[in-house]
Design a protein around this motif. Structure first.
Motif, PDB file in Angstrom:
ATOM      1  N   LEU A   1      19.956  11.966  21.056  1.00 52.54           N
ATOM      2  CA  LEU A   1      19.193  11.978  19.970  1.00 52.54           C
ATOM      3  C   LEU A   1      18.356  13.073  19.750  1.00 52.54           C
ATOM      4  N   ILE A   2      17.902  13.593  18.588  1.00 53.83           N
ATOM      5  CA  ILE A   2      17.207  14.632  18.385  1.00 53.83           C
ATOM      6  C   ILE A   2      16.015  14.331  17.361  1.00 53.83           C
ATOM      7  N   GLY A   3      14.888  14.779  17.954  1.00 55.10           N
ATOM      8  CA  GLY A   3      13.408  14.331  17.175  1.00 55.10           C
ATOM      9  C   GLY A   3      13.638  14.768  15.833  1.00 55.10           C
ATOM     10  N   ALA A   4      12.913  13.916  15.163  1.00 51.71           N
ATOM     11  CA  ALA A   4      12.913  13.876  13.489  1.00 51.71           C
ATOM     12  C   ALA A   4      11.625  13.490  13.135  1.00 51.71           C
ATOM     13  N   ASN A   5      11.321  13.703  11.659  1.00 49.83           N
ATOM     14  CA  ASN A   5      10.279  13.103  11.048  1.00 49.83           C
ATOM     15  C   ASN A   5      10.922  11.485  10.431  1.00 49.83           C
ATOM     16  N   ILE A   6      10.202  10.712  10.678  1.00 48.70           N
ATOM     17  CA  ILE A   6      10.523   9.337  10.102  1.00 48.70           C
ATOM     18  C   ILE A   6       9.351   8.670   9.307  1.00 48.70           C
ATOM     19  N   VAL A   7       9.689   8.277   7.987  1.00 54.99           N
ATOM     20  CA  VAL A   7       8.649   7.520   7.475  1.00 54.99           C
ATOM     21  C   VAL A   7       9.209   6.231   7.263  1.00 54.99           C
ATOM     22  N   PHE A   8       8.554   5.228   8.050  1.00 53.93           N
ATOM     23  CA  PHE A   8       9.246   3.784   7.780  1.00 53.93           C
ATOM     24  C   PHE A   8       8.612   3.296   6.301  1.00 53.93           C
ATOM     25  N   GLU A   9       9.586   2.510   5.736  1.00 51.32           N
ATOM     26  CA  GLU A   9       9.337   2.131   4.220  1.00 51.32           C
ATOM     27  C   GLU A   9       8.218   1.093   4.384  1.00 51.32           C
ATOM     28  N   PHE A  10       8.167   0.304   5.786  1.00 53.80           N
ATOM     29  CA  PHE A  10       7.291  -0.759   5.892  1.00 53.80           C
ATOM     30  C   PHE A  10       6.540  -0.547   7.142  1.00 53.80           C
ATOM     31  N   PRO A  11       5.457  -1.031   7.474  1.00 59.89           N
ATOM     32  CA  PRO A  11       5.283  -0.804   8.989  1.00 59.89           C
ATOM     33  C   PRO A  11       5.780  -2.069   9.601  1.00 59.89           C
ATOM     34  N   SER A  12       6.992  -2.065   9.833  1.00 69.11           N
ATOM     35  CA  SER A  12       7.535  -3.081  10.658  1.00 69.11           C
ATOM     36  C   SER A  12       7.346  -2.808  12.045  1.00 69.11           C
ATOM     37  N   VAL A  13       6.901  -3.887  12.751  1.00 73.07           N
ATOM     38  CA  VAL A  13       6.764  -3.969  14.329  1.00 73.07           C
ATOM     39  C   VAL A  13       7.770  -3.630  14.961  1.00 73.07           C
ATOM     40  N   GLY A  14       8.964  -4.382  14.906  1.00 73.49           N
ATOM     41  CA  GLY A  14      10.237  -4.162  15.441  1.00 73.49           C
ATOM     42  C   GLY A  14      10.734  -2.850  15.269  1.00 73.49           C
ATOM     43  N   ALA A  15      10.700  -2.125  14.156  1.00 76.22           N
ATOM     44  CA  ALA A  15      11.314  -1.097  13.836  1.00 76.22           C
ATOM     45  C   ALA A  15      10.404   0.021  14.383  1.00 76.22           C
ATOM     46  N   THR A  16       9.357  -0.046  14.281  1.00 81.63           N
ATOM     47  CA  THR A  16       8.536   0.938  15.102  1.00 81.63           C
ATOM     48  C   THR A  16       8.738   1.042  16.613  1.00 81.63           C
ATOM     49  N   GLU A  17       8.784   0.009  17.135  1.00 82.28           N
ATOM     50  CA  GLU A  17       8.988  -0.268  18.533  1.00 82.28           C
ATOM     51  C   GLU A  17      10.422   0.317  19.039  1.00 82.28           C
ATOM     52  N   ASN A  18      11.492   0.145  18.258  1.00 83.13           N
ATOM     53  CA  ASN A  18      12.911   0.478  18.498  1.00 83.13           C
ATOM     54  C   ASN A  18      12.873   1.834  18.555  1.00 83.13           C
ATOM     55  N   VAL A  19      12.362   2.612  17.247  1.00 82.22           N
ATOM     56  CA  VAL A  19      12.677   4.057  16.964  1.00 82.22           C
ATOM     57  C   VAL A  19      11.594   4.571  18.182  1.00 82.22           C
ATOM     58  N   LEU A  20      10.611   4.131  18.486  1.00 79.26           N
ATOM     59  CA  LEU A  20       9.824   4.762  19.316  1.00 79.26           C
ATOM     60  C   LEU A  20      10.348   4.747  20.847  1.00 79.26           C
ATOM     61  N   MET A  21      10.888   3.677  21.128  1.00 83.28           N
ATOM     62  CA  MET A  21      11.811   3.886  22.557  1.00 83.28           C
ATOM     63  C   MET A  21      12.843   4.780  22.471  1.00 83.28           C
ATOM     64  N   ALA A  22      13.455   4.920  21.284  1.00 75.24           N
ATOM     65  CA  ALA A  22      14.795   5.851  21.040  1.00 75.24           C
ATOM     66  C   ALA A  22      13.973   7.344  21.311  1.00 75.24           C
ATOM     67  N   ALA A  23      12.767   7.495  20.491  1.00 74.50           N
ATOM     68  CA  ALA A  23      12.268   8.889  20.441  1.00 74.50           C
ATOM     69  C   ALA A  23      11.905   9.425  21.963  1.00 74.50           C
ATOM     70  N   VAL A  24      11.307   8.572  22.681  1.00 73.69           N
ATOM     71  CA  VAL A  24      11.084   9.061  23.982  1.00 73.69           C
ATOM     72  C   VAL A  24      11.806   9.893  24.825  1.00 73.69           C
ATOM     73  N   LEU A  25      13.215   9.521  24.308  1.00 73.77           N
ATOM     74  CA  LEU A  25      14.130  10.352  25.329  1.00 73.77           C
ATOM     75  C   LEU A  25      14.936  11.359  24.456  1.00 73.77           C
ATOM     76  N   ALA A  26      14.483  11.476  23.036  1.00 69.80           N
ATOM     77  CA  ALA A  26      15.154  12.294  22.372  1.00 69.80           C
ATOM     78  C   ALA A  26      14.825  13.942  22.650  1.00 69.80           C
ATOM     79  N   ARG A  27      15.716  14.792  21.863  1.00 65.57           N
ATOM     80  CA  ARG A  27      15.108  16.120  22.032  1.00 65.57           C
ATOM     81  C   ARG A  27      14.375  16.688  21.100  1.00 65.57           C
ATOM     82  N   GLY A  28      13.127  17.142  21.847  1.00 65.00           N
ATOM     83  CA  GLY A  28      12.013  17.821  20.766  1.00 65.00           C
ATOM     84  C   GLY A  28      11.160  16.720  20.611  1.00 65.00           C
ATOM     85  N   GLU A  29      10.458  17.325  19.173  1.00 68.03           N
ATOM     86  CA  GLU A  29       9.356  16.272  18.807  1.00 68.03           C
ATOM     87  C   GLU A  29       9.751  15.265  17.621  1.00 68.03           C
TER      88      GLU A  29
END
Ligand code: EPZ
Length: 418
Positions: free
Chosen positions: A153-181
């Motif tokens: 996975l490669i770090g990216a800018n992501i704007v959630f359409e809605f502040p979904s709890v589950g989506a924030t958690e899922n993407v946060l857990m993916a981003a911690v092992l992605a390359r870069g910011e």
């Protein structure tokens, strides 16, 4: 199927200790998929949904060691052999879909059943998938399953359409092992997200801004094991306090910071209660009957949808009329017809309910439908005169640890019948 028998009309008094937060524990236990090292957790609540999560991780190949004291669990994901969350588990517990992010991030592959509809609303996972795609995942739908792949996975800018709890958690857990910011915007700000971020940081993740709309993550190549204590459950706490409000009692909950309950506690004050905040406890001293108060559910820091049903029960015995508006889920008034069976005067129009408070409710047999609706029915039974039987309480066991024991310790006449 177990039932709850309640003899109502007793003002609850006393103190209860809250358990670890269900909605924080679920993603935190799943985040162990991000590391091969052992992670030890304290204050894991003994709930049906936690058992389902451990079963899911176990099926994937995780080694799970529950300590003698049931609230401790050690999980080691060093030999994950399956990257699949099957339909029979996801159907039982939708929160399982947050395995997608960690599986993709660490193994580059995940196959997760689409959860399907739910009693409280359609609850799609499109925001989860859009966020993971932004991190470079290739996602396909095959026979009811989400099949996701990515080399790294490669770090990216992501704007959630809605502040979904589950989506924030899922993407946060993916981003911690992605390359870069990665910069995640319009994130959910719920305290459970803060707790997840803290657990991830204890595993070596680099995260800033949790609890705000923008979370920044510097991806790591690997994470390590951790020792982490889950936060107290603010919704469980709010439920016992609402039981105090509905019955005209005085209830104190301890084992959590009241800071995360501001919107809930403000409503107790509007309902005429005195609220005493301490560092890790809060007490609500209710009047004989609640004052009416209007409520609109919103993402945190607004009033939580998970407390809407319980407050409705209290408003059903208030000294006047209240309007409760549900804006998060489209079908979260299923407790209304059951509360009406207790004599409550409630009219639903679209996503609003008009509740005209009655001096008393009368006990009746009721049917629980989902977790928080079930809690509101128990509260209904506690303030209704005579006997109430709440059927299908397996919903309660998904989210409340020893509810009948905790309520009995506050003076309620309540028992589980098998
Ligand atoms: C979490 O559910 C909680 N569950 C829920 O707790 C809680 O009610 C909810 O957040 C809101 O606070 C857990 O933490 C395990 P969302 P979640 O994604 O993550 C729509 C309880 O009783 N949406 O913030 O599923 C969705 O349909 C429960 O403990 C999309 O349209 O909630 C809903 O209308 C039940 N697409 C709204 O957003 C998506 O991809 C909020 O959902 C995701 C969500």
């Amino acid at each position: 199927m177990d039932k709850m028998r309640i003899r109502g009309g007793i003002a609850l008094r006393g103190t209860v200790e809250v358990s670890g937060s269900k909605n924080a524990a679920l993603p935190i236990l799943i985040s162990t998929l991000l590391t091969a090292e052992a992670c030890r957790f304290e204050r894991v609540p003994d709930l049906e949904d936690i058992q389902t999560t451990l079963k899911l991780l176990g099926q994937m190949g995780a080694t799970i060691t529950p300590a003698l004291d049931q609230s401790q669990v050690t999980i080691r994901c060093d030999a994950i052999s399956s990257r699949e969350a099957p339909y029979d588990l996801v159907r039982k517990m939708r929160a399982s879909v947050v395995v997608l992010g960690p599986l993709l991030a660490r193994f580059g592959k995940a196959k997760v059943s689409l959860p399907g509809g739910c009693a409280i609303g359609a609850r799609p996972i499109n925001f989860h998938l859009a966020g993971l795609e932004r991190l470079g995942a290739k996602i396909e739908l095959e026979q009811g399953y989400v099949v996701a792949e990515a080399k790294r996975l490669i770090g990216a800018n992501i704007v959630f359409e809605f502040p979904s709890v589950g989506a924030t958690e899922n993407v946060l857990m993916a981003a911690v092992l992605a390359r870069g910011e990665s910069v995640l915007e319009n994130c959910a700000r719920e305290p459970e997200i803060i707790d997840l971020a803290r657990a991830l940081k204890a595993m070596g993740a680099e995260i800033e801004g949790e609890g705000t709309e923008v979370i920044r993550v510097q991806g790591k190549d690997v994470l390590h094991g951790c020792d982490y204590r889950i936060m107290g459950d603010r919704i469980e706490a709010g439920t016992y306090l609402a039981a105090g409000l509905a019955t005209g009692g005085t209830v104190k909950v301890k084992g959590l910071s009241p800071t995360y309950m501001d919107a809930i506690l403000a409503k107790f004050e509007d309902a005429g209660s005195r609220v005493i905040r301490e560092a890790d406890a809060v007490q609500v001293i209710a009047g004989a009957r609640p004052q009416p108060t209007d409520i609109k559910t919103l993402p945190y820091p607004g009033f939580p949808t998970d407390m809407q049903a319980q407050f409705m029960t209290a408003m059903a015995v208030a000294e006047g009329a209240s309007v409760i508006t549900e804006t998060i889920f489209e079908n979260r008034f299923m407790h209304v017809p059951e509360l009406i069976r207790l004599g409550a005067d409630i009219t639903v129009r679209g996503n609003s309910a008009l509740i005209r408070g009655r001096p008393k409710l009368l006990g009746a047999p009721l049917m629980a439908t989902d977790l928080r609706a079930s809690a509101s029915l128990v509260l209904g039974g506690l303030c209704a005169e005579g006997e109430t039987i709440v059927n299908r309480i397996y919903h309660l066991d998904r989210g409340y640890e020893c509810m009948e024991k905790k309520l009995a310790s506050l003076g309620a006449e309540i028992e589980r019948i098998s």
